[in-house]
Design a protein around this motif. Structure first.
Motif, PDB file in Angstrom:
ATOM      1  N   UNK A  11     -63.510  33.068 -79.923  1.00 40.13           N
ATOM      2  CA  UNK A  11     -63.648  31.759 -80.558  1.00 40.13           C
ATOM      3  C   UNK A  11     -64.018  30.725 -79.504  1.00 40.13           C
ATOM      4  N   UNK A  12     -65.053  29.945 -79.773  1.00 40.57           N
ATOM      5  CA  UNK A  12     -65.512  28.899 -78.870  1.00 40.57           C
ATOM      6  C   UNK A  12     -64.695  27.647 -79.156  1.00 40.57           C
ATOM      7  N   UNK A  13     -63.824  27.268 -78.236  1.00 36.01           N
ATOM      8  CA  UNK A  13     -62.936  26.121 -78.432  1.00 36.01           C
ATOM      9  C   UNK A  13     -63.579  24.793 -78.079  1.00 36.01           C
ATOM     10  N   UNK A  14     -64.795  24.794 -77.579  1.00 36.44           N
ATOM     11  CA  UNK A  14     -65.457  23.532 -77.168  1.00 36.44           C
ATOM     12  C   UNK A  14     -65.833  22.674 -78.328  1.00 36.44           C
ATOM     13  N   UNK A  68     -66.737  27.826 -87.585  1.00 32.52           N
ATOM     14  CA  UNK A  68     -66.286  28.131 -86.228  1.00 32.52           C
ATOM     15  C   UNK A  68     -67.268  29.100 -85.575  1.00 32.52           C
ATOM     16  N   UNK A  69     -67.400  28.979 -84.255  1.00 32.79           N
ATOM     17  CA  UNK A  69     -68.318  29.810 -83.498  1.00 32.79           C
ATOM     18  C   UNK A  69     -67.563  30.823 -82.641  1.00 32.79           C
ATOM     19  N   UNK A  70     -68.090  32.025 -82.586  1.00 33.10           N
ATOM     20  CA  UNK A  70     -67.595  33.089 -81.723  1.00 33.10           C
ATOM     21  C   UNK A  70     -68.750  33.453 -80.808  1.00 33.10           C
ATOM     22  N   UNK A  71     -68.509  33.425 -79.504  1.00 30.70           N
ATOM     23  CA  UNK A  71     -69.612  33.536 -78.550  1.00 30.70           C
ATOM     24  C   UNK A  71     -69.314  34.587 -77.494  1.00 30.70           C
ATOM     25  N   UNK A  72     -70.324  35.371 -77.181  1.00 29.73           N
ATOM     26  CA  UNK A  72     -70.320  36.270 -76.026  1.00 29.73           C
ATOM     27  C   UNK A  72     -71.601  35.972 -75.256  1.00 29.73           C
TER      28      UNK A  72
END
Length: 114
Positions: A111-114, A89-93
């Motif tokens: 969390x990046x839901x895309x 999973x990716x977490x993005x700012x």
């Protein structure tokens, strides 16, 4: 001759110290609930996130890691940051304004839901 070489060496060392002082340190805090295996950061102007900054390290949940960026703040002070956890999973700012010694906290909200 030795004085010239010594003077040149001192100038180079002083330049390295000045440049290193202009490179910001930032701390990534992992409050995602998962262990982080990859950290990617790049100035917002860059098209890609770039290489992994963690290497063989990880950031356990509740832990933090400090990084020294390789671009002075007067050249780039806004970054895109992506973390990847143990499950992929990716977490993005995006477009984070960086200051020296900044603490950037990642949580489930990132969390990046895309």
């Amino acid at each position: 001759m030795k004085k010239i070489l010594l003077g040149g060496l001192l100038f180079v060392l002083a330049t390295v110290v000045v440049v290193a002082q202009n490179l910001p340190s930032i701390t990534i805090v992992n409050n995602t609930g998962y262990e982080i295996f990859y950290v990617h950061m790049s100035p917002v102007e860059d098209e890609f996130f770039g290489e992994d900054w963690l290497g063989e390290d990880t950031i356990r949940n509740g832990a933090s890691k400090t990084f020294q960026l390789n671009i002075p703040l007067n050249t780039a002070n806004r970054y895109d940051i992506l973390l990847e956890d143990e499950e992929g999973d990716y977490y993005v700012k995006m477009e984070v304004t960086i200051t020296n010694n900044a603490r950037i906290v990642f949580t489930q909200d990132d969390l990046d839901d895309d």
